[in-house]
Design an enzyme around this catalytic site. Structure first.
Site, PDB file in Angstrom:
ATOM      1  N   THR A 226      -6.044   0.323  -3.310  1.00 26.93           N
ATOM      2  CA  THR A 226      -6.314   0.860  -1.976  1.00 26.93           C
ATOM      3  C   THR A 226      -7.493   1.823  -2.020  1.00 26.93           C
ATOM      4  O   THR A 226      -8.405   1.754  -1.193  1.00 26.93           O
ATOM      5  CB  THR A 226      -5.072   1.598  -1.437  1.00 26.93           C
ATOM      6  OG1 THR A 226      -3.962   0.714  -1.450  1.00 26.93           O
ATOM      7  CG2 THR A 226      -5.307   2.103  -0.024  1.00 26.93           C
ATOM      8  N   THR A 227      -7.474   2.731  -3.001  1.00 32.69           N
ATOM      9  CA  THR A 227      -8.535   3.731  -3.141  1.00 32.69           C
ATOM     10  C   THR A 227      -9.864   3.076  -3.490  1.00 32.69           C
ATOM     11  O   THR A 227     -10.928   3.634  -3.206  1.00 32.69           O
ATOM     12  CB  THR A 227      -8.136   4.770  -4.210  1.00 32.69           C
ATOM     13  OG1 THR A 227      -6.817   5.252  -3.919  1.00 32.69           O
ATOM     14  CG2 THR A 227      -9.090   5.941  -4.246  1.00 32.69           C
TER      15      THR A 227
ATOM     16  N   TYR B  84       1.095  -6.208   7.253  1.00 31.91           N
ATOM     17  CA  TYR B  84       0.953  -6.849   8.555  1.00 31.91           C
ATOM     18  C   TYR B  84       2.017  -7.915   8.818  1.00 31.91           C
ATOM     19  O   TYR B  84       2.622  -7.935   9.888  1.00 31.91           O
ATOM     20  CB  TYR B  84      -0.451  -7.465   8.735  1.00 31.91           C
ATOM     21  CG  TYR B  84      -0.700  -7.954  10.148  1.00 31.91           C
ATOM     22  CD1 TYR B  84      -0.961  -7.055  11.175  1.00 31.91           C
ATOM     23  CD2 TYR B  84      -0.635  -9.305  10.461  1.00 31.91           C
ATOM     24  CE1 TYR B  84      -1.150  -7.500  12.481  1.00 31.91           C
ATOM     25  CE2 TYR B  84      -0.823  -9.754  11.748  1.00 31.91           C
ATOM     26  CZ  TYR B  84      -1.078  -8.851  12.759  1.00 31.91           C
ATOM     27  OH  TYR B  84      -1.252  -9.292  14.048  1.00 31.91           O
TER      28      TYR B  84
ATOM     29  N   TYR C  65       3.853  -2.689  -6.018  1.00 29.73           N
ATOM     30  CA  TYR C  65       3.251  -1.532  -5.339  1.00 29.73           C
ATOM     31  C   TYR C  65       3.874  -1.388  -3.963  1.00 29.73           C
ATOM     32  O   TYR C  65       3.683  -2.241  -3.097  1.00 29.73           O
ATOM     33  CB  TYR C  65       1.729  -1.730  -5.261  1.00 29.73           C
ATOM     34  CG  TYR C  65       0.955  -0.646  -4.554  1.00 29.73           C
ATOM     35  CD1 TYR C  65       1.478   0.611  -4.288  1.00 29.73           C
ATOM     36  CD2 TYR C  65      -0.365  -0.896  -4.161  1.00 29.73           C
ATOM     37  CE1 TYR C  65       0.730   1.593  -3.644  1.00 29.73           C
ATOM     38  CE2 TYR C  65      -1.120   0.082  -3.525  1.00 29.73           C
ATOM     39  CZ  TYR C  65      -0.563   1.317  -3.266  1.00 29.73           C
ATOM     40  OH  TYR C  65      -1.309   2.281  -2.628  1.00 29.73           O
TER      41      TYR C  65
ATOM     42  N   ARG D 184       1.335   2.417   4.617  1.00 32.49           N
ATOM     43  CA  ARG D 184       0.183   1.555   4.880  1.00 32.49           C
ATOM     44  C   ARG D 184       0.582   0.128   5.240  1.00 32.49           C
ATOM     45  O   ARG D 184      -0.164  -0.572   5.907  1.00 32.49           O
ATOM     46  CB  ARG D 184      -0.752   1.525   3.671  1.00 32.49           C
ATOM     47  CG  ARG D 184      -1.621   2.768   3.533  1.00 32.49           C
ATOM     48  CD  ARG D 184      -2.684   2.534   2.470  1.00 32.49           C
ATOM     49  NE  ARG D 184      -3.527   3.703   2.270  1.00 32.49           N
ATOM     50  CZ  ARG D 184      -4.777   3.816   2.709  1.00 32.49           C
ATOM     51  NH1 ARG D 184      -5.327   2.832   3.404  1.00 32.49           N
ATOM     52  NH2 ARG D 184      -5.483   4.897   2.477  1.00 32.49           N
TER      53      ARG D 184
ATOM     54  N   LYS E 273       4.686   0.924  -8.753  1.00 31.23           N
ATOM     55  CA  LYS E 273       3.989   2.095  -8.224  1.00 31.23           C
ATOM     56  C   LYS E 273       4.706   2.436  -6.922  1.00 31.23           C
ATOM     57  O   LYS E 273       4.564   1.735  -5.924  1.00 31.23           O
ATOM     58  CB  LYS E 273       2.516   1.789  -7.967  1.00 31.23           C
ATOM     59  CG  LYS E 273       1.759   2.944  -7.321  1.00 31.23           C
ATOM     60  CD  LYS E 273       0.335   2.559  -6.956  1.00 31.23           C
ATOM     61  CE  LYS E 273      -0.350   3.734  -6.255  1.00 31.23           C
ATOM     62  NZ  LYS E 273      -1.720   3.388  -5.804  1.00 31.23           N
TER      63      LYS E 273
ATOM     64  N   ILE F 180      -0.002   6.820 -10.538  1.00 36.62           N
ATOM     65  CA  ILE F 180      -1.278   6.174 -10.231  1.00 36.62           C
ATOM     66  C   ILE F 180      -1.886   7.041  -9.139  1.00 36.62           C
ATOM     67  O   ILE F 180      -1.394   7.081  -8.018  1.00 36.62           O
ATOM     68  CB  ILE F 180      -1.103   4.710  -9.808  1.00 36.62           C
ATOM     69  CG1 ILE F 180      -0.505   3.914 -10.987  1.00 36.62           C
ATOM     70  CG2 ILE F 180      -2.446   4.109  -9.390  1.00 36.62           C
ATOM     71  CD1 ILE F 180      -0.302   2.429 -10.722  1.00 36.62           C
TER      72      ILE F 180
END
Length: 293
Positions: free
Chosen positions: A44-45, A107, A133, A138, A161, A203
């Protein structure tokens, strides 16, 4: 592969709309020097959602050139398209990454059964170690502990994560998953607490800016040096907050730019640059609290 300690969720630097390869290499080298315990690219980052396939391959090649064999090297391969996520995961396996991080499909809002089918399908068609994850903030879906425990029975699903921000859920994971299943915090705010409960590390977003300090926090936590870990965690708390003054990874990129670690703080649409008041707040924190600029 030793998945523990401070694993940086690395930004992807851009310049004039393209991946800034030299800055990316420099960041990878810096993290090795600073003692970061593992590196994740294209999470994501790392703005993976706005990176095309050609750029993805190039970023992966550079990461392998700079990091392979030094610390665990992980790549994000998750999408909300199961077949595409499998394609990316196979690519990671073929290129030689140590593990693949796969986010829950966003989504689509799958059920727990849908999540199980998604992950098990990818795992059964690859051999690379897989890190689940979970980031409900999000994705709008929460991978529940019972589902994670079921997935943990699959040989190459080795870790999670966990970025739900809920210590109760972390505790349930520790109770329900096999002892050799690794639980990592996906949230700097809960990193210390997760390790104290029995997790193995984080993380981290903040590690982009303070890699040495995050490594020290995780080392002291894992060793059970509670006094040192508590002190470090409290010291770093203001920076954790600063990294989310606006949407991640925008503040992290601006911090690295202000520190002279990257040439531009450029992000890709639909992300936008920091608002002026946020930038001033970030500058003040970096300077007055941490002496980074």
């Amino acid at each position: 592969m030793n998945l523990q300690g401070s694993i940086v969720a690395l930004i992807t630097p851009f310049k004039d709309g393209k991946v800034d390869e030299q800055s990316f290499r420099n960041l990878l080298k810096w993290h090795i020097q600073e003692g970061t315990h593992g590196i994740l690219v294209l999470g994501t980052t790392g703005e993976a959602a706005t990176i095309d396939k050609e750029e993805r391959k190039r970023i992966m090649e550079i990461a392998l050139e700079e990091v392979k064999g030094k610390v665990p090297l992980i790549v994000g391969t998750g999408t909300n398209n199961t077949k595409l996520a499998l394609e990316y995961t196979k690519m990671a396996e073929e290129m030689g990454f140590d593990a693949a991080l796969i986010v829950t499909p966003y989504y689509n809002k799958p059920t727990q059964n849908g999540l199980y089918e998604h992950y098990s399908y990818i795992a059964k068609n690859t051999n690379i170690p897989i890190i689940l994850y979970n980031v409900p903030g999000r994705t709008s879906v929460n991978l529940l502990p019972d589902t994670t425990a079921k997935l943990a029975q699959i040989e190459n699903i080795v870790a999670i994560k966990e970025a739900c921000g809920n210590i109760k859920q972390v505790t349930e994971l520790l109770l329900k998953c096999p002892e050799d299943f690794t639980i990592l915090s996906g949230d700097d705010f809960t990193a210390y607490a997760t390790v104290m409960l029995g997790g193995k590390g984080v993380i981290s977003v903040a590690a982009n800016v303070i890699p040495k300090e995050m490594a020290e926090l995780m080392e002291s936590s894992l060793k059970g040096d509670v006094a040192k870990a508590q002190k470090l965690n409290l010291k770093l708390y203001t920076l954790y907050k600063a990294m989310f003054i606006e949407t991640n990874p925008v503040p992290a990129k601006y911090a690295l730019w202000l520190m002279g670690k990257i040439e531009t703080p450029e992000v890709r649409p639909p992300l936008a640059g920091l608002a002026e008041n946020s930038l001033e707040q970030l500058k003040k924190i970096l300077k007055e609290n941490y002496g980074l600029i």
